[in-house]
Design a protein around this motif. Structure first.
Motif, PDB file in Angstrom:
ATOM      1  N   LYS A 270     -55.782 102.451 -38.561  1.00  0.00           N
ATOM      2  CA  LYS A 270     -55.438 101.864 -39.995  1.00  0.00           C
ATOM      3  C   LYS A 270     -56.399 102.227 -41.171  1.00  0.00           C
ATOM      4  O   LYS A 270     -57.455 102.814 -41.058  1.00  0.00           O
ATOM      5  N   ILE A 271     -55.771 102.472 -42.298  1.00  0.00           N
ATOM      6  CA  ILE A 271     -56.494 102.701 -43.680  1.00  0.00           C
ATOM      7  C   ILE A 271     -56.475 101.498 -44.397  1.00  0.00           C
ATOM      8  O   ILE A 271     -55.234 100.909 -44.744  1.00  0.00           O
ATOM      9  N   ASP A 272     -57.552 101.078 -45.026  1.00  0.00           N
ATOM     10  CA  ASP A 272     -57.612  99.897 -45.924  1.00  0.00           C
ATOM     11  C   ASP A 272     -57.083 100.834 -47.388  1.00  0.00           C
ATOM     12  O   ASP A 272     -57.994 101.467 -48.070  1.00  0.00           O
ATOM     13  N   GLU A 273     -55.848 100.784 -47.731  1.00  0.00           N
ATOM     14  CA  GLU A 273     -55.383 101.431 -48.907  1.00  0.00           C
ATOM     15  C   GLU A 273     -55.929 100.881 -50.278  1.00  0.00           C
ATOM     16  O   GLU A 273     -56.186 101.751 -51.086  1.00  0.00           O
ATOM     17  N   GLU A 274     -56.553  99.688 -50.226  1.00  0.00           N
ATOM     18  CA  GLU A 274     -57.048  99.222 -51.623  1.00  0.00           C
ATOM     19  C   GLU A 274     -58.534  99.851 -51.544  1.00  0.00           C
ATOM     20  O   GLU A 274     -59.172 100.064 -52.709  1.00  0.00           O
ATOM     21  N   GLU A 275     -59.318 100.203 -50.631  1.00  0.00           N
ATOM     22  CA  GLU A 275     -60.560 100.981 -50.553  1.00  0.00           C
ATOM     23  C   GLU A 275     -60.425 102.263 -50.731  1.00  0.00           C
ATOM     24  O   GLU A 275     -61.476 103.130 -50.912  1.00  0.00           O
ATOM     25  N   CYS A 276     -59.187 102.929 -50.289  1.00  0.00           N
ATOM     26  CA  CYS A 276     -59.135 104.458 -50.440  1.00  0.00           C
ATOM     27  C   CYS A 276     -59.458 105.008 -51.733  1.00  0.00           C
ATOM     28  O   CYS A 276     -58.838 104.705 -52.743  1.00  0.00           O
ATOM     29  N   MET A 277     -60.203 106.071 -51.902  1.00  0.00           N
ATOM     30  CA  MET A 277     -60.661 106.714 -53.149  1.00  0.00           C
ATOM     31  C   MET A 277     -59.779 107.733 -53.370  1.00  0.00           C
ATOM     32  O   MET A 277     -59.694 108.548 -54.364  1.00  0.00           O
ATOM     33  N   GLY A 278     -58.740 108.453 -52.320  1.00  0.00           N
ATOM     34  CA  GLY A 278     -57.999 109.367 -52.534  1.00  0.00           C
ATOM     35  C   GLY A 278     -58.589 110.624 -52.631  1.00  0.00           C
ATOM     36  O   GLY A 278     -58.080 111.768 -53.071  1.00  0.00           O
ATOM     37  N   CYS A 279     -59.604 110.948 -51.729  1.00  0.00           N
ATOM     38  CA  CYS A 279     -60.416 112.049 -51.550  1.00  0.00           C
ATOM     39  C   CYS A 279     -59.529 113.125 -50.558  1.00  0.00           C
ATOM     40  O   CYS A 279     -59.938 114.279 -50.865  1.00  0.00           O
ATOM     41  N   GLU A 280     -58.701 112.581 -49.778  1.00  0.00           N
ATOM     42  CA  GLU A 280     -57.974 113.480 -49.013  1.00  0.00           C
ATOM     43  C   GLU A 280     -58.585 113.998 -47.644  1.00  0.00           C
ATOM     44  O   GLU A 280     -58.127 115.065 -47.181  1.00  0.00           O
ATOM     45  N   SER A 281     -59.961 113.630 -47.465  1.00  0.00           N
ATOM     46  CA  SER A 281     -60.930 114.406 -46.690  1.00  0.00           C
ATOM     47  C   SER A 281     -59.883 114.057 -44.972  1.00  0.00           C
ATOM     48  O   SER A 281     -59.956 114.937 -44.364  1.00  0.00           O
ATOM     49  N   CYS A 282     -59.321 113.004 -44.987  1.00  0.00           N
ATOM     50  CA  CYS A 282     -58.761 112.659 -43.681  1.00  0.00           C
ATOM     51  C   CYS A 282     -57.503 113.446 -43.529  1.00  0.00           C
ATOM     52  O   CYS A 282     -57.276 114.061 -42.275  1.00  0.00           O
ATOM     53  N   VAL A 283     -56.888 113.839 -44.605  1.00  0.00           N
ATOM     54  CA  VAL A 283     -55.636 114.673 -44.595  1.00  0.00           C
ATOM     55  C   VAL A 283     -55.963 116.009 -44.230  1.00  0.00           C
ATOM     56  O   VAL A 283     -55.195 116.840 -43.453  1.00  0.00           O
ATOM     57  N   GLU A 284     -56.995 116.577 -44.990  1.00  0.00           N
ATOM     58  CA  GLU A 284     -57.424 117.917 -44.329  1.00  0.00           C
ATOM     59  C   GLU A 284     -57.877 118.185 -42.960  1.00  0.00           C
ATOM     60  O   GLU A 284     -57.808 119.194 -42.442  1.00  0.00           O
ATOM     61  N   ILE A 285     -58.834 117.225 -42.576  1.00  0.00           N
ATOM     62  CA  ILE A 285     -59.280 116.992 -41.280  1.00  0.00           C
ATOM     63  C   ILE A 285     -58.281 116.755 -40.174  1.00  0.00           C
ATOM     64  O   ILE A 285     -58.152 117.646 -39.007  1.00  0.00           O
ATOM     65  N   CYS A 286     -57.375 115.927 -40.416  1.00  0.00           N
ATOM     66  CA  CYS A 286     -56.227 115.706 -39.414  1.00  0.00           C
ATOM     67  C   CYS A 286     -54.733 115.373 -40.073  1.00  0.00           C
ATOM     68  O   CYS A 286     -54.406 114.106 -39.890  1.00  0.00           O
ATOM     69  N   PRO A 287     -54.237 116.560 -40.444  1.00  0.00           N
ATOM     70  CA  PRO A 287     -52.968 116.161 -41.040  1.00  0.00           C
ATOM     71  C   PRO A 287     -51.763 115.768 -40.317  1.00  0.00           C
ATOM     72  O   PRO A 287     -50.715 115.401 -40.453  1.00  0.00           O
ATOM     73  N   ALA A 288     -51.751 115.633 -38.859  1.00  0.00           N
ATOM     74  CA  ALA A 288     -51.108 115.231 -37.802  1.00  0.00           C
ATOM     75  C   ALA A 288     -50.976 114.026 -37.602  1.00  0.00           C
ATOM     76  O   ALA A 288     -50.000 113.323 -37.367  1.00  0.00           O
ATOM     77  N   VAL A 289     -51.872 113.206 -38.379  1.00  0.00           N
ATOM     78  CA  VAL A 289     -52.007 111.701 -38.481  1.00  0.00           C
ATOM     79  C   VAL A 289     -51.952 111.069 -39.679  1.00  0.00           C
ATOM     80  O   VAL A 289     -51.461 109.923 -39.914  1.00  0.00           O
ATOM     81  N   PHE A 290     -52.837 111.819 -40.655  1.00  0.00           N
ATOM     82  CA  PHE A 290     -52.980 111.336 -42.071  1.00  0.00           C
ATOM     83  C   PHE A 290     -52.002 112.093 -43.175  1.00  0.00           C
ATOM     84  O   PHE A 290     -52.018 113.199 -43.310  1.00  0.00           O
ATOM     85  N   GLY A 291     -51.415 111.382 -43.944  1.00  0.00           N
ATOM     86  CA  GLY A 291     -50.616 112.017 -45.066  1.00  0.00           C
ATOM     87  C   GLY A 291     -51.282 111.445 -46.464  1.00  0.00           C
ATOM     88  O   GLY A 291     -52.156 110.526 -46.238  1.00  0.00           O
ATOM     89  N   PHE A 292     -50.570 111.774 -47.259  1.00  0.00           N
ATOM     90  CA  PHE A 292     -51.217 111.452 -49.031  1.00  0.00           C
ATOM     91  C   PHE A 292     -49.813 111.070 -49.861  1.00  0.00           C
ATOM     92  O   PHE A 292     -49.015 111.925 -49.825  1.00  0.00           O
ATOM     93  N   ASN A 293     -49.979 109.823 -50.220  1.00  0.00           N
ATOM     94  CA  ASN A 293     -49.041 109.243 -51.311  1.00  0.00           C
ATOM     95  C   ASN A 293     -49.599 109.774 -52.715  1.00  0.00           C
ATOM     96  O   ASN A 293     -50.568 109.230 -53.256  1.00  0.00           O
ATOM     97  N   GLU A 294     -48.691 110.701 -53.255  1.00  0.00           N
ATOM     98  CA  GLU A 294     -49.333 111.240 -54.517  1.00  0.00           C
ATOM     99  C   GLU A 294     -48.991 110.383 -55.712  1.00  0.00           C
ATOM    100  O   GLU A 294     -49.866 110.179 -56.537  1.00  0.00           O
TER     101      GLU A 294
END
Length: 63
Positions: free
Chosen positions: A4-28
């Motif tokens: 799970k990602i606490d989207e309220e706490e997410c800073m939008g840095c996209e590090s998780c998306v870069e490290i694990c793109p099969a699991v994490f996406g990014f809402n522009e």
């Protein structure tokens, strides 16, 4: 395993998306990361753990 990602706490840095793109996406529009529905969490356990460790907001959990 339930990632799970606490989207309220997410800073939008996209590090998780870069490290694990099969699991994490990014809402522009919201500039927040999210867990991709139906992602193979078991097969990507290593990059999930790396993403958790790399998250500057510490907003990713793996229960």
């Amino acid at each position: 395993m339930a990632v799970k990602i606490d989207e309220e706490e997410c800073m939008g840095c996209e590090s998780c998306v870069e490290i694990c793109p099969a699991v994490f996406g990014f809402n522009e529009d919201e500039t927040k990361a999210f867990v991709i529905e139906g992602a193979d969490l078991e097969a990507n356990a290593d990059c999930i753990e790396e993403s958790i460790g790399s998250c500057p907001a510490a907003c990713i959990t793996n229960d």
